[in-house]
Design an enzyme around this catalytic site. Sequence first.
Site: not given
Ligand SMILES: [Zn+2]
Length: 433
Positions: A56, A58, A78, A117, A200, A227, A230, A264, A315
């Site tokens: 996993h 990003h 985020r 994404y 997602h 996901h 989480e 997660h 991640d």
């Molecule tokens: Zn992730």
Amino acid sequence: MTTYHAELAWLPDGPAADVLIEVDGGRFSAVAPGVSPSAGAPRLAGLTLPGLANAHSHAFHRALRGRVQGRGTFWSWRDMMYQVAALLTPDSYRALARAVYAEMALAGITCVGEFHYLHHNTGGTRYADPNEMSAALVEAAAEAGIRITLLDTCYLTSTVDGKPLAGVQERFGDGDAARWAERVSAFTPPAHARVGAAIHSVRAVPAEQIPTVVEWAAARGAPLHVHLSEQRAENTACLAHHRRTPTELLADAGALGPLTTAVHATHLSDSDRTELGDTDTAVCLCPTTERDLADGIGPGRALADTGSPLCLGSDSHAVIDIFEEARAVEMDERLRTERRGHFSANELARAATVAGHAALGWADAGAIAVGQRADLVTVRLDTVRTAGTGPHGAFFAATAADVAHVIVDGREIVHDGQHLHLDVARALEDAIV
Ligand SMILES: [Zn+2]
């Protein structure tokens, strides 16, 4: 044909001494323990593992490492992550991902699952090639010398109750799952790459759109990642809107099963865990990110006991070190239970190698065995961290910095701790502005 002699090698049943390993055409053609070293075969001193899988990733989150450590929550982090996402172009993302994947190669990672994404230009406008970002990531992995499973992610809404995408999120969206499927189907990966699907989260894909993504993956036997739980807020919103937990929603949409990996799976009910295990759904734990983002501790042991194969991911790349991820699975259980000894070294090794590769759709990688892809990761056992630890020290004491040599599909990528094609620290510095 190339022959190596490993001082110690981690075979499917655990470590073995004096292992002769033959590689032919990128695959293992012979594996024989208990063979005396011969003059002709290069000696791999230390402990040689199968290729590590990072299930996993990003890649662009690496740009946030060390920079977002003030007070806040997952949600405030985020916001910062979106600021990075807003600026990336196919060219700049290719350079950043190349550096990040090369950092992974140095850490012994031979295959990455990129949960991708960031598909479109500003405002959600498609590039001339709608898969240009996907192509950039796949090329980046090739340049770094590792395999990639591009988990092309369907991302349609910003909340569980279907609010539209806004701001930088518009770059993630394809409108609906049918348009997502049409775009993904047009991308043909080269030999070092595979394409899988991702939902997602239940926040980002409405319940009625989920089956389209599931059917796309099932028709191809491709991996499907999602996901899952989480954050407690996701559970609360899902229960309020759908009267079901995210796990129940995914189960009802047919999204769970042996080709699915839930990422997660931190905040689960007992019945959620049973549902994941009964459907043979894999779970990817990302402990260094989960602790960095204050997510909580997932029920790793209980998930494994109910039948979910565990794998590992870095991640957000707060850390890129699969040894640390593996060890944290055990250590987090110790903190939670105030008892030691939940996972054996061999269970942690499986999560880091063969289970991760399986979750990414590479059933022929992650073990040093005849016929498997020739990935080898040699860990020094003579560093200040590993000296005196013995073969099981890899998963309880080694770090990514102890990786000396990495071979991917029979090709050497890292030698004596150096990437053969890139100055990785420089490449990271140049790519992160
Ligand atoms: Zn992730």
